[in-house]
Each structure stands twice: as C-alpha cells, then as structure tokens.
Motif scaffolding. Structure first.
Motif, mmCIF file in Angstrom:
data_model
loop_
_atom_site.group_PDB
_atom_site.id
_atom_site.type_symbol
_atom_site.label_atom_id
_atom_site.label_comp_id
_atom_site.label_asym_id
_atom_site.label_seq_id
_atom_site.Cartn_x
_atom_site.Cartn_y
_atom_site.Cartn_z
ATOM 1 N N VAL A 14 0.859 -1.183 0.000
ATOM 2 C CA VAL A 14 0.000 0.000 0.000
ATOM 3 C C VAL A 14 0.894 1.232 0.000
ATOM 4 C CG1 VAL A 14 -1.805 1.276 1.224
ATOM 5 C CG2 VAL A 14 -1.825 -1.236 1.226
ATOM 6 N N VAL A 15 0.771 2.042 -1.056
ATOM 7 C CA VAL A 15 1.611 3.234 -1.227
ATOM 8 C C VAL A 15 0.759 4.465 -0.928
ATOM 9 C CG1 VAL A 15 3.113 4.526 -2.774
ATOM 10 C CG2 VAL A 15 2.915 2.039 -3.021
ATOM 11 N N LEU A 16 1.196 5.260 0.035
ATOM 12 C CA LEU A 16 0.442 6.434 0.472
ATOM 13 C C LEU A 16 1.270 7.687 0.207
ATOM 14 C CD1 LEU A 16 -0.733 4.896 3.851
ATOM 15 C CD2 LEU A 16 -2.006 4.979 1.693
ATOM 16 N N LEU A 17 0.668 8.666 -0.458
ATOM 17 C CA LEU A 17 1.377 9.884 -0.838
ATOM 18 C C LEU A 17 0.765 11.091 -0.144
ATOM 19 C CD1 LEU A 17 1.176 7.931 -3.599
ATOM 20 C CD2 LEU A 17 2.676 9.719 -4.450
ATOM 21 N N SER A 18 1.627 11.907 0.458
ATOM 22 C CA SER A 18 1.171 13.103 1.157
ATOM 23 C C SER A 18 2.332 14.063 1.301
ATOM 24 C CB SER A 18 0.634 12.724 2.541
ATOM 25 O OG SER A 18 0.363 13.865 3.323
ATOM 26 N N THR A 19 2.090 15.351 1.066
ATOM 27 C CA THR A 19 3.170 16.313 1.292
ATOM 28 C C THR A 19 3.262 16.696 2.767
ATOM 29 O OG1 THR A 19 1.668 18.132 0.708
ATOM 30 C CG2 THR A 19 3.086 17.257 -1.040
ATOM 31 N N SER A 20 2.124 16.704 3.460
ATOM 32 C CA SER A 20 2.139 17.073 4.882
ATOM 33 C C SER A 20 2.435 15.889 5.789
ATOM 34 C CB SER A 20 0.794 17.674 5.288
ATOM 35 O OG SER A 20 -0.218 16.679 5.328
ATOM 36 N N GLY A 21 1.989 14.699 5.381
ATOM 37 C CA GLY A 21 2.119 13.528 6.230
ATOM 38 C C GLY A 21 1.164 13.536 7.407
ATOM 39 N N LYS A 22 0.106 14.331 7.314
ATOM 40 C CA LYS A 22 -0.814 14.478 8.444
ATOM 41 C C LYS A 22 -2.251 14.080 8.130
ATOM 42 C CE LYS A 22 1.880 18.372 10.276
ATOM 43 N NZ LYS A 22 1.862 19.825 10.608
ATOM 44 N N SER A 23 -2.545 13.651 6.924
ATOM 45 C CA SER A 23 -3.924 13.388 6.524
ATOM 46 C C SER A 23 -4.509 12.223 7.321
ATOM 47 C CB SER A 23 -3.990 13.078 5.026
ATOM 48 O OG SER A 23 -3.472 14.145 4.276
ATOM 49 N N PRO A 24 -5.600 12.444 8.046
ATOM 50 C CA PRO A 24 -6.184 11.373 8.859
ATOM 51 C C PRO A 24 -6.599 10.150 8.052
ATOM 52 C CG PRO A 24 -7.038 13.503 9.565
ATOM 53 C CD PRO A 24 -6.272 13.740 8.295
ATOM 54 N N ASN A 25 -7.089 10.356 6.816
ATOM 55 C CA ASN A 25 -7.523 9.187 6.034
ATOM 56 C C ASN A 25 -6.341 8.330 5.582
ATOM 57 O OD1 ASN A 25 -6.596 10.897 4.006
ATOM 58 N ND2 ASN A 25 -8.587 11.130 3.011
ATOM 59 N N LEU A 26 -5.172 8.928 5.408
ATOM 60 C CA LEU A 26 -3.988 8.149 5.052
ATOM 61 C C LEU A 26 -3.409 7.444 6.280
ATOM 62 C CD1 LEU A 26 -2.253 10.589 2.540
ATOM 63 C CD2 LEU A 26 -3.702 8.613 2.031
ATOM 64 N N LEU A 27 -3.487 8.092 7.420
ATOM 65 C CA LEU A 27 -3.052 7.441 8.658
ATOM 66 C C LEU A 27 -3.924 6.217 8.950
ATOM 67 C CD1 LEU A 27 -2.445 10.644 10.822
ATOM 68 C CD2 LEU A 27 -0.697 9.088 9.947
ATOM 69 N N ALA A 28 -5.227 6.352 8.707
ATOM 70 C CA ALA A 28 -6.125 5.212 8.905
ATOM 71 C C ALA A 28 -5.829 4.107 7.904
ATOM 72 C CB ALA A 28 -7.582 5.672 8.781
ATOM 73 N N ALA A 29 -5.488 4.475 6.678
ATOM 74 C CA ALA A 29 -5.149 3.476 5.660
ATOM 75 C C ALA A 29 -3.877 2.732 6.029
ATOM 76 C CB ALA A 29 -4.992 4.154 4.296
ATOM 77 N N ALA A 30 -2.906 3.444 6.577
ATOM 78 C CA ALA A 30 -1.658 2.801 7.003
ATOM 79 C C ALA A 30 -1.933 1.772 8.093
ATOM 80 C CB ALA A 30 -0.668 3.848 7.499
ATOM 81 N N ALA A 31 -2.764 2.136 9.048
ATOM 82 C CA ALA A 31 -3.109 1.204 10.125
ATOM 83 C C ALA A 31 -3.847 -0.012 9.574
ATOM 84 C CB ALA A 31 -3.964 1.911 11.172
ATOM 85 N N ALA A 32 -4.746 0.211 8.622
ATOM 86 C CA ALA A 32 -5.499 -0.889 8.021
ATOM 87 C C ALA A 32 -4.580 -1.823 7.250
ATOM 88 C CB ALA A 32 -6.589 -0.340 7.105
ATOM 89 N N ALA A 33 -3.613 -1.259 6.539
ATOM 90 C CA ALA A 33 -2.669 -2.072 5.763
ATOM 91 C C ALA A 33 -1.864 -2.983 6.670
ATOM 92 C CB ALA A 33 -1.741 -1.164 4.960
ATOM 93 N N ARG A 34 -1.359 -2.436 7.731
ATOM 94 C CA ARG A 34 -0.546 -3.238 8.639
ATOM 95 C C ARG A 34 -1.395 -4.299 9.338
ATOM 96 N NH1 ARG A 34 3.893 0.517 11.566
ATOM 97 N NH2 ARG A 34 4.909 -1.511 11.682
#
Length: 207
Positions: A128-148
C-alpha cells in the motif's frame, strides 16, 4: 487611463508573472535534486515492489488532491505500461473508486474512505503506497493502520520529517521543501521507481 498606460501596466504584470515562474522553477530544482540522496532507498523499493507484483501481489495507492493524481500516475504505469510492452500488473488507486469513496465517506466519514477499501482489497504480501506532502492526513493514517492490520506492507512518500504518516508506515521516503515542489519531486521519484522496476516486471513470470 490611456491605452499607452494600460499597455505599460500589462507589460509590468507580464514581467512579474515571468519572475514568479522563474522563482518557482528555481525552487523546484534543489528539491528534485535531493532525490539523489534517496537513490538507494528508491532502488530498494523498486526491487521489493517488483518482486511482489511478479509473485501476483497487488499494489494499492492513495492520496488527497495533487497527491491523488501522483498515486494514480503510479498505478496507471503498472496496469498499462511505462517503457515498452510487458504484462499488466494489479494496481488500484483507491481515491479513483468514486462510488466507493462517496459511499464510505457518507456512511463512515472521510477518514475511512481509504482504510475501508484497504480492508476490502489488500491481502498479506500486498503493498500500500500512500502519498502526502504534509504527512498528516487522517484518512492516510487510517489506511496505514489498516494495511498493517491485514499484513500488507505500507510505505509512504511524504514531505519533511517528522510527520505522523512517516511514523505510521513500514517505510517512508521524506522529501524536504515547499509543498508544491515536494509534489513535483514525488512525480520524478514515481518515474524513477517505475523505470527501476521495469526490467523485473518485463521478464518476471506471473504466478
């Protein structure tokens, strides 16, 4: 105001605009050049992702706004082709699933639009590849947790450390610079990643 005065004002505005363009290009050059410092890291990602894809695993990607476009650029290079003909590989941009995104956002909230899709599609060994310039997006943080949680490898392209997303994934490449320039560098990184993967993807045997 006379025609002559209007013309002078327009000329000055053009000069100002031209300087803005030059300043933006000048700012992007060192940010893109900083990718040289990450070349071994990018190459390691290329080897890992290519081996997963050749083995029949899937790549899922997500981002918001301009980062969504970068993520979709990556998946299109894999399902289509980057440089010459080769087999197609499974790669999905989660934000491009518009009915799923709007349904999940409506029913569960925007923070869940990627995570729920990760739980639906990702399997052990996927990436799962997640792209963000801020690194703070809640939906991407949730996706990272789901992937793991499902056993997929989560990696991220972000702006400068420290940021929450870089800490939430298995691995991250973090680029320092203004947001727009970081996004431009991420596109160069995506192309470098694809080019490095290409030999393995072209000659690999799908299982």
């Amino acid at each position: 105001m006379t025609i002559e005065q209007t013309g002078i004002g327009a000329t000055e505005q053009m000069r100002d605009s031209a300087q803005v363009v030059l300043d933006h290009i000048a700012a992007s050059v060192p940010v893109i050049a900083s990718l040289v410092d990450h070349h071994d890291h990018i190459a390691a990602w290329a080897d890992d992702i290519a081996s997963r894809l050749v083995a029949g695993r899937r790549l899922l990607a997500a981002g918001n706004g301009g980062s969504a476009a970068e993520a979709q650029h990556l998946t299109s290079e894999l399902t289509g082709r980057f440089d010459g003909d080769r087999p197609a590989y499974s790669a999905i941009s989660l934000h491009a699933e518009t009915s799923a995104v709007t349904a999940i956002g409506n029913d569960y909230g925007f923070e869940e639009v990627f995570a729920r899709q990760v739980r639906a599609h990702a399997r052990t060994g996927d990436v799962v590849v997640l792209l963000s310039t801020s690194g703070k997006s809640p939906n991407l943080l949730a996706a990272a947790a789901a992937a793991r949680a499902v056993g997929a490898r989560a990696i991220a392209l972000t702006g400068a450390r420290p940021n929450p997303l870089a800490d939430a994934v298995d691995d991250a490449i973090c680029i320092e610079g203004p947001s727009a320039n970081v996004q431009e560098a991420q596109l160069v990184l995506v192309h470098a990643l694809c080019r490095a993967m290409e030999p393995a993807l072209r000659h690999g045997v799908r299982r």
